[in-house]
Design an enzyme around this catalytic site. Structure first.
Site, PDB file in Angstrom:
ATOM      1  N   GLU A 212      13.594  -0.211 100.655  1.00 43.80           N
ATOM      2  CA  GLU A 212      14.819   0.371 101.216  1.00 43.80           C
ATOM      3  C   GLU A 212      15.323   1.357 100.175  1.00 43.80           C
ATOM      4  O   GLU A 212      15.819   0.973  99.115  1.00 43.80           O
ATOM      5  CB  GLU A 212      15.840  -0.725 101.511  1.00 43.80           C
ATOM      6  CG  GLU A 212      16.878  -0.300 102.534  1.00 43.80           C
ATOM      7  CD  GLU A 212      18.093   0.327 101.902  1.00 43.80           C
ATOM      8  OE1 GLU A 212      18.133   1.567 101.816  1.00 43.80           O
ATOM      9  OE2 GLU A 212      18.994  -0.417 101.491  1.00 43.80           O
TER      10      GLU A 212
ATOM     11  N   CYS B   1      23.678   3.915 100.038  1.00 44.01           N
ATOM     12  CA  CYS B   1      22.493   4.625 100.518  1.00 44.01           C
ATOM     13  C   CYS B   1      22.728   5.272 101.882  1.00 44.01           C
ATOM     14  O   CYS B   1      22.125   6.301 102.200  1.00 44.01           O
ATOM     15  CB  CYS B   1      21.293   3.684 100.582  1.00 44.01           C
ATOM     16  SG  CYS B   1      21.558   2.217 101.620  1.00 44.01           S
TER      17      CYS B   1
END
Length: 487
Positions: free
Chosen positions: A255, A289
């Protein structure tokens, strides 16, 4: 309530002890710059012991009942609820989380735990049809074994728990390596909680050490079957390369970084779009993110949108993260501050117009907004991971879609429009793992797949997607009658 937790040690084989490295890690409050504690770092010998501990524990843990594993999570939930303020305090003083963000993070972890309690019941074998006489054909899902987890500093508690919780409840054991900026909230406090909940020895181990000393070794070690990594694309690519080059190829979930676009089409409700842009970019000072990394605005509404956005962002509170009204707190460390400053300076050098800025105080960077941003510039292409928002002008919807997809990343995205059919059609054309219509780019739900495309990573978290990631498929046949072979 039990006494407040203390943190100075590694957690290996159910014991708290100093790391074997000569390196001392200093844990610093990013806002006050006070030293919170010092930890003797782990070296490769500690990694060996942690993985051996997890490997040995797997033999018994994988055979425990669904009820026992689910009950462990229920005890963990109860402890978090009791220790909520303690966890929030640590998130504020160690990770620079604002009180708003810290509460969001703890709530997300509690939601994750509540959902994961039922995961074991969903891992059932399936009987398959077969054309072979006298044969039973079945598919089983089984725990993988030992899972290595590397977690980041921005949402340390939740992003560690997001891997640790499903891994353990599905019958795996874990070695967790938290970021050195957040060893407590990313790892040691989790170990304390699981220990208090009565986790079996070796099921969870936490090693705190530098990437330069144990990072590669942690990934390349023979024992783990799976590496779950959350962090930058640069480091994630190396993790993937190392996992594939091991003696035994490892599974990975990566990720990674993002460059989330928020597209504002010409028919959008501008007040709504402004609120979405402000929160999506400046929550946790942009250190997410999924954070809105650029806003792409139709030229017909561009100037009005910018005026409204400036008015809104000027009202945002920044400073002390412990104050409930603060939205923008401190940047995590000096290296990250330097990166953001360089990003701002490059934007000015490239000709973008800086229309909102401010001076850094106590690691707090005030909101910065750019207009006249060239799509090919670093401002548009790179992830700032800070409170910097570039606004890009689009000629029309087709151009806006092109700009949204003109990136190496593909994690989250959003589009604002009052025509919901138009919004859905637009969303499905964005090359990303997640797109939200009339909502912020920062979104994570326990029953929805979380993950990205392109250089934003591999794999998906949450619900059935993480169950598939953290278990293996095993096809088994049983021949009940004599089978005729051609020899």
């Amino acid at each position: 309530m039990s006494a407040e937790y203390k943190f100075e040690s590694q957690y290996i084989q159910g014991q708290w002890r100093s790391g074997a490295s000569t390196t001392q890690l200093t844990n610093i409050n990013p806002y006050t710059q006070e030293t919170l504690l010092e930890i003797s770092a782990a070296d490769m010998r500690d990694v060996d012991e942690a993985y051996s501990s997890a490997h040995n524990a797997y033999k018994s843990w994988s055979k425990t009942t669904e009820e026992d594993r689910s009950a462990l999570l229920q005890r963990v939930m109860a402890i978090i609820q009791v220790r909520r303020e303690e966890i929030i305090t640590w998130l504020i003083k160690e990770a620079g989380s604002t009180r708003l963000k810290a509460n969001i993070e703890v709530d997300a972890s509690l939601s994750l735990l509540a959902a994961a309690v039922d995961y074991p019941k969903r891992v059932k074998h399936e009987t398959l049809p077969t054309s072979v006489d006298g044969q039973e054909s079945s598919v089983y899902r089984q725990a993988l074994g030992v899972i290595g987890v590397i977690s980041p500093w921005n949402f340390p508690f939740h992003l560690s728990m997001r891997s640790v919780v499903p891994a353990i409840v599905l019958g795996n054991t874990v070695v967790l390596k938290p970021a050195t900026d957040t060893p407590v909230t990313g790892g040691l406090i989790i170990a304390k909680i699981f220990e208090e909940a009565g986790v079996e020895i070796g099921v969870l181990n936490v090693v705190v050490g530098t990437g330069s000393e144990i990072g590669d070794y942690f990934v390349q070690h023979d024992i783990p079957k799976f590496i779950s990594f959350t962090g930058s694309t640069r480091v994630g690519k190396r993790v993937g390369q190392l996992a594939l080059s091991c003696r035994m190829i490892k599974r990975v979930a990566l990720e990674l970084g993002g460059n989330a676009p928020l597209v504002v089409l010409h028919d959008a409700d501008l007040d709504k779009a402004v609120n979405i842009a402000a929160l999506g970019r400046f929550l946790h000072q942009g250190q997410i993110c999924m954070s809105t990394n650029r806003v792409i605005v139709d030229t017909r509404i561009h100037d009005v949108f910018v005026d409204k956005l400036i008015e809104k962002v000027k009202t945002l509170r920044y400073g002390d993260p412990d104050q409930s009204e603060t939205l923008i707190g401190p940047t995590i460390n000096q290296n990250q501050i330097n990166h953001i400053q360089a990003h701002i300076q490059q934007g000015v050098k490239d000709g973008a117009k800086l229309i909102l800025s401010g001076e850094i105080q106590r690691n707090v960077i005030p909101p910065h907004i750019f207009i006249d941003v060239a799509p090919e510039s670093a401002l548009a292409r790179e992830e700032s991971f800070g409170p910097v928002l570039p606004i890009i002008r689009a000629r029309d919807e087709e151009h806006a879609l092109f700009l949204a997809n003109d990136t190496e990343f593909g994690l989250s995205s959003a589009v604002c429009t009052e025509d919901l059919d138009r919004g859905l059609k637009f969303a499905l054309q964005i090359d990303a793992g997640m797109t939200h219509v009339n909502d912020i780019t920062v979104e994570d739900q326990t029953i929805a797949p979380f993950g990205g495309e392109k250089n934003s990573g591999l794999g998906r978290f949450n619900d059935r997607w993480i169950i598939e990631e953290f278990t293996r498929t095993h096809w088994v046949t049983v021949q009940n009658t004599l089978k005729q072979y051609p020899i």
